[in-house]
Motif scaffolding. Sequence first.
Motif, PDB file in Angstrom:
ATOM      1  N   UNK A 170      58.145  52.509  49.623  1.00 34.07           N
ATOM      2  CA  UNK A 170      57.211  51.442  49.231  1.00 34.07           C
ATOM      3  C   UNK A 170      55.892  52.073  48.809  1.00 34.07           C
ATOM      4  N   UNK A 171      55.426  51.678  47.663  1.00 34.00           N
ATOM      5  CA  UNK A 171      54.212  52.255  47.098  1.00 34.00           C
ATOM      6  C   UNK A 171      53.026  51.356  47.437  1.00 34.00           C
ATOM      7  N   UNK A 172      51.935  51.915  48.005  1.00 37.69           N
ATOM      8  CA  UNK A 172      50.736  51.113  48.246  1.00 37.69           C
ATOM      9  C   UNK A 172      50.195  50.575  46.918  1.00 37.69           C
ATOM     10  N   UNK A 173      49.686  49.338  46.950  1.00 37.79           N
ATOM     11  CA  UNK A 173      49.183  48.695  45.733  1.00 37.79           C
ATOM     12  C   UNK A 173      47.793  48.114  45.963  1.00 37.79           C
ATOM     13  N   UNK A 174      47.107  47.833  44.857  1.00 41.50           N
ATOM     14  CA  UNK A 174      45.821  47.156  44.881  1.00 41.50           C
ATOM     15  C   UNK A 174      45.796  46.169  43.723  1.00 41.50           C
ATOM     16  N   UNK A 175      45.569  44.894  44.038  1.00 40.08           N
ATOM     17  CA  UNK A 175      45.428  43.858  43.018  1.00 40.08           C
ATOM     18  C   UNK A 175      43.943  43.621  42.778  1.00 40.08           C
ATOM     19  N   UNK A 176      43.497  43.734  41.533  1.00 38.67           N
ATOM     20  CA  UNK A 176      42.102  43.435  41.197  1.00 38.67           C
ATOM     21  C   UNK A 176      42.043  41.935  40.949  1.00 38.67           C
ATOM     22  N   UNK A 177      41.335  41.222  41.840  1.00 42.17           N
ATOM     23  CA  UNK A 177      41.307  39.763  41.740  1.00 42.17           C
ATOM     24  C   UNK A 177      40.060  39.233  41.041  1.00 42.17           C
ATOM     25  N   UNK A 178      38.998  40.033  40.995  1.00 40.75           N
ATOM     26  CA  UNK A 178      37.786  39.646  40.277  1.00 40.75           C
ATOM     27  C   UNK A 178      37.093  40.916  39.810  1.00 40.75           C
ATOM     28  N   UNK A 179      36.552  40.878  38.593  1.00 43.70           N
ATOM     29  CA  UNK A 179      35.881  42.055  38.051  1.00 43.70           C
ATOM     30  C   UNK A 179      34.802  41.627  37.074  1.00 43.70           C
ATOM     31  N   UNK A 180      33.583  42.121  37.281  1.00 48.20           N
ATOM     32  CA  UNK A 180      32.529  41.970  36.282  1.00 48.20           C
ATOM     33  C   UNK A 180      31.706  43.259  36.285  1.00 48.20           C
ATOM     34  N   UNK A 181      30.523  43.249  35.653  1.00 53.97           N
ATOM     35  CA  UNK A 181      29.729  44.480  35.531  1.00 53.97           C
ATOM     36  C   UNK A 181      29.202  44.996  36.864  1.00 53.97           C
ATOM     37  N   UNK A 182      29.098  44.127  37.870  1.00 50.14           N
ATOM     38  CA  UNK A 182      28.494  44.540  39.136  1.00 50.14           C
ATOM     39  C   UNK A 182      29.419  44.450  40.336  1.00 50.14           C
ATOM     40  N   UNK A 183      30.472  43.645  40.262  1.00 46.26           N
ATOM     41  CA  UNK A 183      31.318  43.409  41.436  1.00 46.26           C
ATOM     42  C   UNK A 183      32.795  43.572  41.080  1.00 46.26           C
ATOM     43  N   UNK A 184      33.535  44.191  42.001  1.00 49.45           N
ATOM     44  CA  UNK A 184      35.004  44.232  41.888  1.00 49.45           C
ATOM     45  C   UNK A 184      35.566  43.813  43.238  1.00 49.45           C
ATOM     46  N   UNK A 185      36.455  42.836  43.212  1.00 51.10           N
ATOM     47  CA  UNK A 185      37.128  42.381  44.429  1.00 51.10           C
ATOM     48  C   UNK A 185      38.608  42.677  44.258  1.00 51.10           C
ATOM     49  N   UNK A 186      39.166  43.332  45.247  1.00 48.05           N
ATOM     50  CA  UNK A 186      40.577  43.683  45.198  1.00 48.05           C
ATOM     51  C   UNK A 186      41.270  43.344  46.502  1.00 48.05           C
ATOM     52  N   UNK A 187      42.577  43.197  46.439  1.00 45.37           N
ATOM     53  CA  UNK A 187      43.377  42.921  47.624  1.00 45.37           C
ATOM     54  C   UNK A 187      44.458  43.983  47.725  1.00 45.37           C
TER      55      UNK A 187
END
Length: 130
Positions: free
Chosen positions: A61-78
């Motif tokens: 099983x490969x670890x993953x990261x979903x980028x759920x929000x992205x703009x010039x100043x903020x990145x939110x991932x799960x």
Amino acid sequence: NFSAAELGTKNRVGAVNMRGNRINVRFQNVVFTLHRLLGLPTFDKIRKVATPRGPAEMSGKIPTLDVTYLDDKVRIGRGGDGSVFILVREESPTPVLSDTEAAALAPTTAKSYNAAQDLLPSGQRQDGTK
């Protein structure tokens, strides 16, 4: 090491990559460092570089990261295990580690870490044998 995950793939919690916003992450090394021991500084001399060989890696099983929000100043991932990462870009970014510090973290051997045997940073067992 990372790469784009294919559409339709599932992460460890079963979420399907429908939007193409997932990356696969492959950890090559993990560095454990003890900064203080009994309240005294260790000057980063107590350190262990390990190659991940846990249940996720052994099962394929490969670890993953979903980028759920992205703009010039903020990145939110799960993360694939459900963890949430919120990253904020600073106005004047500075490197966390200098090139010298980053090079010092590079593994010096290809030996994998076994917590049952390699308890000391030197790689010696507690009984002094290698």
